[in-house]
Design a protein around this motif. Sequence first.
Motif, PDB file in Angstrom:
ATOM      1  N   ALA A  73      47.618  99.306  21.099  1.00  0.00           N
ATOM      2  CA  ALA A  73      48.763 100.080  20.628  1.00  0.00           C
ATOM      3  C   ALA A  73      49.676  99.315  19.683  1.00  0.00           C
ATOM      4  CB  ALA A  73      49.561 100.558  21.840  1.00  0.00           C
ATOM      5  N   ARG A  74      49.324  98.095  19.299  1.00  0.00           N
ATOM      6  CA  ARG A  74      50.278  97.297  18.525  1.00  0.00           C
ATOM      7  C   ARG A  74      49.709  96.862  17.189  1.00  0.00           C
ATOM      8  NH1 ARG A  74      49.117  92.121  18.428  1.00  0.00           N
ATOM      9  NH2 ARG A  74      47.574  91.378  19.846  1.00  0.00           N
ATOM     10  N   GLN A  75      50.610  96.418  16.359  1.00  0.00           N
ATOM     11  CA  GLN A  75      50.258  95.891  15.047  1.00  0.00           C
ATOM     12  C   GLN A  75      49.477  94.593  15.249  1.00  0.00           C
ATOM     13  OE1 GLN A  75      53.760  95.192  12.732  1.00  0.00           O
ATOM     14  NE2 GLN A  75      52.759  93.685  11.446  1.00  0.00           N
ATOM     15  N   THR A  76      48.371  94.441  14.530  1.00  0.00           N
ATOM     16  CA  THR A  76      47.557  93.249  14.742  1.00  0.00           C
ATOM     17  C   THR A  76      47.692  92.210  13.638  1.00  0.00           C
ATOM     18  OG1 THR A  76      45.677  94.342  13.705  1.00  0.00           O
ATOM     19  CG2 THR A  76      45.826  94.461  16.113  1.00  0.00           C
ATOM     20  N   GLN A  77      48.200  92.619  12.486  1.00  0.00           N
ATOM     21  CA  GLN A  77      48.287  91.656  11.388  1.00  0.00           C
ATOM     22  C   GLN A  77      49.682  91.678  10.771  1.00  0.00           C
ATOM     23  OE1 GLN A  77      44.869  91.246   8.855  1.00  0.00           O
ATOM     24  NE2 GLN A  77      46.164  91.160   7.054  1.00  0.00           N
ATOM     25  N   PHE A  78      50.212  90.485  10.524  1.00  0.00           N
ATOM     26  CA  PHE A  78      51.521  90.330   9.913  1.00  0.00           C
ATOM     27  C   PHE A  78      51.442  90.416   8.398  1.00  0.00           C
ATOM     28  CE2 PHE A  78      52.112  87.454  13.714  1.00  0.00           C
ATOM     29  CZ  PHE A  78      53.053  88.247  14.363  1.00  0.00           C
ATOM     30  N   THR A  79      52.551  90.777   7.790  1.00  0.00           N
ATOM     31  CA  THR A  79      52.714  90.611   6.347  1.00  0.00           C
ATOM     32  C   THR A  79      53.220  89.183   6.126  1.00  0.00           C
ATOM     33  OG1 THR A  79      55.034  91.279   6.359  1.00  0.00           O
ATOM     34  CG2 THR A  79      53.385  93.038   6.085  1.00  0.00           C
ATOM     35  N   VAL A  80      53.228  88.734   4.883  1.00  0.00           N
ATOM     36  CA  VAL A  80      53.723  87.385   4.585  1.00  0.00           C
ATOM     37  C   VAL A  80      55.175  87.255   5.022  1.00  0.00           C
ATOM     38  CG1 VAL A  80      54.267  85.748   2.743  1.00  0.00           C
ATOM     39  CG2 VAL A  80      52.094  86.976   2.705  1.00  0.00           C
ATOM     40  N   GLN A  81      55.984  88.275   4.743  1.00  0.00           N
ATOM     41  CA  GLN A  81      57.400  88.220   5.113  1.00  0.00           C
ATOM     42  C   GLN A  81      57.559  88.153   6.636  1.00  0.00           C
ATOM     43  OE1 GLN A  81      59.501  87.432   3.058  1.00  0.00           O
ATOM     44  NE2 GLN A  81      61.514  88.164   3.615  1.00  0.00           N
ATOM     45  N   GLN A  82      56.740  88.887   7.383  1.00  0.00           N
ATOM     46  CA  GLN A  82      56.800  88.823   8.848  1.00  0.00           C
ATOM     47  C   GLN A  82      56.366  87.450   9.352  1.00  0.00           C
ATOM     48  OE1 GLN A  82      54.309  92.267   9.486  1.00  0.00           O
ATOM     49  NE2 GLN A  82      56.028  93.420  10.339  1.00  0.00           N
ATOM     50  N   ILE A  83      55.352  86.876   8.739  1.00  0.00           N
ATOM     51  CA  ILE A  83      54.919  85.534   9.126  1.00  0.00           C
ATOM     52  C   ILE A  83      56.075  84.556   8.963  1.00  0.00           C
ATOM     53  CG2 ILE A  83      53.430  83.582   8.505  1.00  0.00           C
ATOM     54  CD1 ILE A  83      51.285  85.725   7.719  1.00  0.00           C
ATOM     55  N   ARG A  84      56.720  84.608   7.815  1.00  0.00           N
ATOM     56  CA  ARG A  84      57.850  83.721   7.567  1.00  0.00           C
ATOM     57  C   ARG A  84      58.934  83.910   8.635  1.00  0.00           C
ATOM     58  NH1 ARG A  84      60.044  84.993   2.096  1.00  0.00           N
ATOM     59  NH2 ARG A  84      61.136  83.006   2.231  1.00  0.00           N
ATOM     60  N   ALA A  85      59.238  85.153   8.968  1.00  0.00           N
ATOM     61  CA  ALA A  85      60.280  85.440   9.961  1.00  0.00           C
ATOM     62  C   ALA A  85      59.870  84.953  11.348  1.00  0.00           C
ATOM     63  CB  ALA A  85      60.582  86.937   9.987  1.00  0.00           C
ATOM     64  N   VAL A  86      58.623  85.198  11.737  1.00  0.00           N
ATOM     65  CA  VAL A  86      58.166  84.770  13.068  1.00  0.00           C
ATOM     66  C   VAL A  86      58.132  83.241  13.144  1.00  0.00           C
ATOM     67  CG1 VAL A  86      56.257  84.822  14.735  1.00  0.00           C
ATOM     68  CG2 VAL A  86      56.938  86.928  13.550  1.00  0.00           C
ATOM     69  N   VAL A  87      57.778  82.588  12.061  1.00  0.00           N
ATOM     70  CA  VAL A  87      57.794  81.121  12.036  1.00  0.00           C
ATOM     71  C   VAL A  87      59.206  80.609  12.329  1.00  0.00           C
ATOM     72  CG1 VAL A  87      57.614  79.111  10.492  1.00  0.00           C
ATOM     73  CG2 VAL A  87      55.732  80.753  10.626  1.00  0.00           C
ATOM     74  N   THR A  88      60.224  81.237  11.755  1.00  0.00           N
ATOM     75  CA  THR A  88      61.597  80.793  12.035  1.00  0.00           C
ATOM     76  C   THR A  88      61.974  81.058  13.484  1.00  0.00           C
ATOM     77  OG1 THR A  88      62.637  82.866  11.277  1.00  0.00           O
ATOM     78  CG2 THR A  88      62.350  81.107   9.639  1.00  0.00           C
ATOM     79  N   ILE A  89      61.485  82.170  14.038  1.00  0.00           N
ATOM     80  CA  ILE A  89      61.745  82.483  15.450  1.00  0.00           C
ATOM     81  C   ILE A  89      61.074  81.453  16.345  1.00  0.00           C
ATOM     82  CG2 ILE A  89      61.265  84.156  17.294  1.00  0.00           C
ATOM     83  CD1 ILE A  89      61.683  86.364  15.133  1.00  0.00           C
ATOM     84  N   VAL A  90      59.829  81.104  16.032  1.00  0.00           N
ATOM     85  CA  VAL A  90      59.107  80.089  16.810  1.00  0.00           C
ATOM     86  C   VAL A  90      59.881  78.776  16.801  1.00  0.00           C
ATOM     87  CG1 VAL A  90      57.047  78.599  16.793  1.00  0.00           C
ATOM     88  CG2 VAL A  90      56.800  81.080  16.576  1.00  0.00           C
ATOM     89  N   ASN A  91      60.357  78.370  15.641  1.00  0.00           N
ATOM     90  CA  ASN A  91      61.107  77.122  15.548  1.00  0.00           C
ATOM     91  C   ASN A  91      62.371  77.179  16.405  1.00  0.00           C
ATOM     92  OD1 ASN A  91      63.366  75.599  13.438  1.00  0.00           O
ATOM     93  ND2 ASN A  91      61.711  74.411  14.327  1.00  0.00           N
ATOM     94  N   GLN A  92      63.076  78.270  16.350  1.00  0.00           N
ATOM     95  CA  GLN A  92      64.296  78.403  17.140  1.00  0.00           C
ATOM     96  C   GLN A  92      63.974  78.360  18.638  1.00  0.00           C
ATOM     97  OE1 GLN A  92      66.995  78.325  15.395  1.00  0.00           O
ATOM     98  NE2 GLN A  92      68.505  78.621  16.966  1.00  0.00           N
ATOM     99  N   LEU A  93      62.941  79.085  19.060  1.00  0.00           N
ATOM    100  CA  LEU A  93      62.556  79.087  20.476  1.00  0.00           C
ATOM    101  C   LEU A  93      62.112  77.709  20.953  1.00  0.00           C
ATOM    102  CD1 LEU A  93      60.559  82.422  20.783  1.00  0.00           C
ATOM    103  CD2 LEU A  93      62.546  81.763  22.162  1.00  0.00           C
TER     104      LEU A  93
END
Length: 190
Positions: A73-93
């Motif tokens: 039921a979920r999105q399986t592939q990120f866009t480049v912009q989503q990758i960039r955003a998730v990378v920043t979230i990973v760093n913060q976490l």
Amino acid sequence: MPASTPKLDDLLLDVQLSSSQLAQISTELNEIVTGIAALTQVDRVELAKIARDLQVEAIVSDWIDDWSLDRAARQTQFTVQQIRAVVTIVNQLTQQHQSTIRQHLNYLHQTIEDRQLPIQSPALADYINNFMTIDRVRSSRSTQSLELLETIALNVLLGLLFYSSPNGHQRLWTALLQRSHHSIVRPSGN
């Protein structure tokens, strides 16, 4: 030591990524977030809060909404912009949970030193089991062996420490791009 705030502008891309590279990066990034969730029990609420704090909520809101959904039921592939955003979230976490990451790496080091299996450490066993449980729900890949999933979980744990540094988002971004590039240029086995 206060956590630094990662910025999307720090994550530059000078080439266009192919669909297969985006798929590989998406898979790897989902494994990393699975590792953080297995270690810290981060949930959608915490992900949303961090996304708001980093001002990337609009970019990753669908991904956060999909976080607890099963793979069908979920999105399986990120866009480049989503990758960039998730990378920043990973760093913060990882910055927020750096002491937990270090503690689990110490457990791993101790099991190696004692010539034990990581699963023999209660804390590592919990982490590995949590990783496998989350992976079963979140992963779009076919069923993997328990040994392979344990190896992936431990490799992710090792990587989390590098991503927790103040410039960890740049390290993760660079590593994701390099690994996706190397996977594309590898010769196929004949």
